[in-house]
Motif scaffolding. Sequence first.
Motif, short mmCIF file in Angstrom:
data_model
loop_
_atom_site.label_atom_id
_atom_site.label_comp_id
_atom_site.label_asym_id
_atom_site.label_seq_id
_atom_site.Cartn_x
_atom_site.Cartn_y
_atom_site.Cartn_z
N ARG A 255 26.96 -44.78 10.32
CA ARG A 255 25.63 -44.58 10.91
C ARG A 255 25.13 -45.93 11.43
O ARG A 255 25.13 -46.91 10.70
CB ARG A 255 24.67 -44.02 9.88
CG ARG A 255 23.24 -43.81 10.40
CD ARG A 255 22.34 -43.24 9.32
NE ARG A 255 22.77 -41.91 8.95
CZ ARG A 255 22.31 -40.79 9.53
NH1 ARG A 255 21.43 -40.87 10.50
NH2 ARG A 255 22.76 -39.60 9.13
N LEU A 256 24.71 -45.93 12.68
CA LEU A 256 24.18 -47.15 13.30
C LEU A 256 22.68 -46.97 13.53
O LEU A 256 22.27 -46.02 14.19
CB LEU A 256 24.88 -47.42 14.63
CG LEU A 256 24.48 -48.73 15.32
CD1 LEU A 256 25.21 -49.89 14.69
CD2 LEU A 256 24.78 -48.66 16.80
N SER A 257 21.88 -47.87 12.97
CA SER A 257 20.43 -47.83 13.18
C SER A 257 20.01 -49.06 13.96
O SER A 257 20.40 -50.19 13.61
CB SER A 257 19.69 -47.81 11.84
OG SER A 257 20.04 -46.65 11.11
N VAL A 258 19.27 -48.86 15.01
CA VAL A 258 18.84 -49.96 15.88
C VAL A 258 17.32 -49.96 15.96
O VAL A 258 16.71 -48.95 16.34
CB VAL A 258 19.43 -49.83 17.30
CG1 VAL A 258 19.01 -51.02 18.14
CG2 VAL A 258 20.94 -49.71 17.24
N SER A 259 16.71 -51.06 15.59
CA SER A 259 15.25 -51.23 15.74
C SER A 259 15.00 -52.16 16.91
O SER A 259 15.55 -53.26 16.96
CB SER A 259 14.64 -51.82 14.46
OG SER A 259 14.83 -50.93 13.37
N THR A 260 14.15 -51.73 17.84
CA THR A 260 13.93 -52.48 19.07
C THR A 260 12.45 -52.80 19.25
O THR A 260 11.59 -51.95 19.03
CB THR A 260 14.41 -51.67 20.29
OG1 THR A 260 15.78 -51.36 20.12
CG2 THR A 260 14.23 -52.46 21.58
N SER A 261 12.17 -54.03 19.63
CA SER A 261 10.81 -54.45 19.96
C SER A 261 10.88 -55.41 21.13
O SER A 261 11.95 -55.77 21.60
CB SER A 261 10.14 -55.12 18.76
OG SER A 261 10.84 -56.29 18.40
N SER A 262 9.69 -55.81 21.62
CA SER A 262 9.60 -56.75 22.73
C SER A 262 9.14 -58.09 22.22
O SER A 262 8.49 -58.18 21.18
CB SER A 262 8.62 -56.25 23.78
OG SER A 262 9.08 -55.04 24.34
N PRO A 263 9.44 -59.19 22.93
CA PRO A 263 8.96 -60.51 22.50
C PRO A 263 7.45 -60.54 22.39
O PRO A 263 6.74 -59.91 23.17
CB PRO A 263 9.45 -61.44 23.63
CG PRO A 263 10.58 -60.72 24.25
CD PRO A 263 10.26 -59.26 24.14
#
Length: 763
Positions: free
Chosen positions: A712-720
């Motif tokens: 299982r791959l979990s990716v958390s994404t945000s902006s600078p």
Amino acid sequence: MLANAASALAARPAQATRTVRYHGVSLQVPVSWPVFHLGARSTVCVRFNRHAVYLGAPGSNQICPRQAAGRTEAILVSPTSYHGALLTPLSTLAAGAIGAASGSDARITDGRQHVVITATWGADPATIRMALGLRSLRAAMLATNGHRPRAVAAPLRRPAIRAHTTSPESPATPGETYAGLGFDVCTTPSSSAMAAWGTSSPYAAIGIYIGGVNAACLGGNLTPSWVSSESVAGWHMIPIYVGLQAPGNSCGCQSLSATVTNGAYATATSEGTAAAQDAVAHAQALGIGTANPIYYDMENYKRSTSTSGAVLAFLQAWTAQLHASGYLSGVYSSGSSGIADLVANYGTTYVEPDELWTADWDASAPSSQPTSTANPYVPATDWPNNHQLLQYYSDAEGRSETYGGVTIGIDRDYVDAPTAAYGSGTLVSLIGTTPTLTIRPQANGSVNLTPRWAGEPGITQYAILGGASPLALSAVETVSATAKFPVKLQAVHAYYEVQALNSLAQVVGTSAPIQAPSSLAIFGRSAYVGARGPVGIPVACLNSSPCRLEAQIFDGTKRIAHSDIGRVSAHGGQLLVPLNNQTRRLIVSARHLPVTVTVTSATGAKVNRPLTLSAYTVSGRAPTRRTWPSSVLQILGSTSYVSNGWTGGVLAACRLSTPCVSTVQVTLGGVALAKRRTTTIGPGEIGYLTYNLNNRGHKLLRAELGNQLGARLSVSTSSPGTSSTATTTQPTTTTTNAPLSSGGSAAGGPKATMALISLVSFR
């Protein structure tokens, strides 16, 4: 009437005083102060850098010493009928009210006695309190900003150059460049004196003192109507502002701060800004509007690291604020002090004044008048092409000249620079009016940007803005003006814009939005080849639609594979290239084959990039693989490849208008198989989200005989600029149940260098 002075006197040590009366007003002043009785024929110079009492209306033809500067304790009592200028262009206040022109002067209007009292003070304000019978001067220090006109922001432009003249013969215009002789005088001559000199003297420019805390002379005849009429008569004005002086100055004037805070002269900078704002208010009250220059009078000082640093910070802020208000900036100073410091910083990132006025006195003048501004302090390459003035003659006696029967004590100048006139003007740029930006997309999906603003001094940084629309641009990068260009950005935007910033971080020029050219990109450094399938090349059409592409793969000059024309999503994706058996064997034999990939669009655009084709093998049934689409970060492949160094990656595309900062977590049954790792992909780009397997992940992958491990791959994404924690940034999380494999070699021998992770979900 004024308050009784008895209470004020009681609070001071006894000193010899006398009572001076005028029109019913009584003043208690030191006996040592001279008292001057003024009238229409009086030639007494009303100046406030000496202790004195002036009674009456100042004469229209005062004889003043040269360049009187500084303020001390002095008082002028004039009738309310006097229409000449006082210290500042503030409107007369109501009876009994007290106004303030600066931190060292105040004005009292007594309507019952029909007088206006103007008082200044330096180190001994108590003497003024005593003389005026005031308990506190603080009450007299009302804020004046509300009474003064606000400076209107306007873009900086250079003035157009008119034909040179040698004497007034046509109306002067705002910002007009004049070349010829001029003079400056402490107090403004009358209109009749100007008329006499205009027809018989060699002069056509006049320096006028418009304000400042260290301006010593009364403005005399200086009023808006005077500026208007003399501008029409053809006189070119040189507005002079005498504000705070250098620390340790020789004139005993109020000085600016040399305090250093966090390595910067912050106080001097704020003082320079305030001085420019005050100068603009004085100029506008006289009818001298935008597009005109204002010259700062910085008297001689002894140069040192701290003093020069403070002066330069002050003058830089003065210039920046004048520019923001739509005025040209000028500086007058001695060649050996202020001019030397400015010349030392010419052509650097320092925000230098537009016009330079050098004091370099020639003992042989005025018998030998100069014909240019050339002097030993300023190199010929500095402030060229009509941007200098030279004060070439001055003496302690303030020697006079007589023309048309009128005698005036003057300092003598040669002018070759913009001058001022009544009204506002439109400045015509002699240089590029805005910064420019060169945009060159690169084959790997990045973009090379080169900002420029040729000929514009004082630019320290460029702020680059980007976005999908010319109406919605945001800052993406700030670079030094001295950086090595081009600067590479890992960002793909449809539009870019550049702003030029000075050392105060003020925007002094902005380009128009520029549309980025359409281009193709090939992402990553590697592509992976299985036992039977094609190879997927990560590609995108940037700023163009539709996107129809074909790819060719070359081993040296030999083409070893090619695709048909295929459609790729507007956000990019993988272009599949089929491989024949011979090519596949070549790749397996080399294990990592360096090739060149050429991608061509249906419109004829082409891009080339070197890639490495790496072989892997799998066997058996693959784990369930699935991905979910996302508007933030989209997983483009359901297989992730892991190297012998335990580093893996999964191909993804950033859909944000700002970079995607993504943290990857790989788990199986809730147990971590890899160390968390953060990867940044530029807006609109395709790239690999990487991670490092831990010992458990590595062992499980190696134990899989088919080289496929579901995970299982979990990716958390945000902006600078946003927090990296989920509770505050609400990042998009991608969850993938993926087969994770450690691949064997195509030949069935030792484990292959690359392993495989098949990703299953993303949301």
